[in-house]
Write a protein that holds these residues in place. Structure first.
Motif, PDB file in Angstrom:
ATOM      1  N   CYS A   1       0.943  -1.204  -0.001  1.00 39.31           N
ATOM      2  CA  CYS A   1      -0.132  -0.069   0.000  1.00 39.31           C
ATOM      3  C   CYS A   1       0.930   1.462  -0.061  1.00 39.31           C
ATOM      4  O   CYS A   1       1.683   1.380   0.816  1.00 39.31           O
TER       5      CYS A   1
ATOM      6  N   LEU B   1       0.052   4.361   0.909  1.00 34.58           N
ATOM      7  CA  LEU B   1      -0.241   4.969   2.155  1.00 34.58           C
ATOM      8  C   LEU B   1       0.516   4.560   3.448  1.00 34.58           C
ATOM      9  O   LEU B   1       1.115   5.126   4.173  1.00 34.58           O
ATOM     10  N   CYS B   2       0.195   3.123   3.727  1.00 33.68           N
ATOM     11  CA  CYS B   2       0.856   2.664   4.970  1.00 33.68           C
ATOM     12  C   CYS B   2       1.839   1.613   4.696  1.00 33.68           C
ATOM     13  O   CYS B   2       2.251   1.180   5.889  1.00 33.68           O
TER      14      CYS B   2
ATOM     15  N   HIS C   1      -8.318  -4.148   2.497  1.00 37.42           N
ATOM     16  CA  HIS C   1      -7.395  -2.849   2.951  1.00 37.42           C
ATOM     17  C   HIS C   1      -7.713  -1.737   2.435  1.00 37.42           C
ATOM     18  O   HIS C   1      -8.045  -0.820   3.089  1.00 37.42           O
TER      19      HIS C   1
ATOM     20  N   CYS D   1      -7.214   0.260   5.808  1.00 34.08           N
ATOM     21  CA  CYS D   1      -5.740   1.044   5.708  1.00 34.08           C
ATOM     22  C   CYS D   1      -6.004   2.029   6.948  1.00 34.08           C
ATOM     23  O   CYS D   1      -6.616   3.090   6.918  1.00 34.08           O
TER      24      CYS D   1
HETATM   25 ZN   LIG Z   1      -2.858   1.111   3.616  1.00 30.80          ZN
END
Ligand SMILES: [Zn+2]
Length: 106
Positions: free
Chosen positions: A34, A36-37, A45, A50
């Protein structure tokens, strides 16, 4: 419902959306991370788990947009209908108590 929305719904239920994890599984991508994370980006997710998207308010924004769309559709339908609008709504709490709400949800 529009065909694209039906397609999205079906593909999300059967985990056939192009999440990074699915793209890796299908041989289209090498990294399921991912952006973002940095967790594993599955359909679940992306849609609901997330932690970065949650902290940035992305799920709340999506939730509110859905409610705004529903309110718009209901408002339009009420404007086209001669049905009287209910002046009082009674909600039941988890304990079974009844609460009255006029005008809006509380
Ligand atoms: Zn994420």
């Amino acid at each position: 419902m529009a065909p694209l929305r039906i397609s999205f719904l079906i593909r999300s239920v059967y985990d056939l959306l192009p999440s990074n994890a699915n793209l890796v599984h299908w041989g289209k991508k090498a990294d399921p991370t991912c952006l973002l994370c940095h967790g594993r980006q599955t359909t679940e997710h992306v849609l609901s788990s997330c932690k970065v998207a949650l902290s940035q308010g992305r799920y709340t924004w999506r939730h509110n947009r859905v409610l705004q769309e529903l309110a718009s559709v209901i408002s339009t339908a009420k404007g086209q209908s001669n049905l009287p609008s209910p002046s009082l709504t009674i909600f039941t709490t988890e304990s079974g108590a009844k609460k009255r709400a006029a005008g809006r949800l509380r």
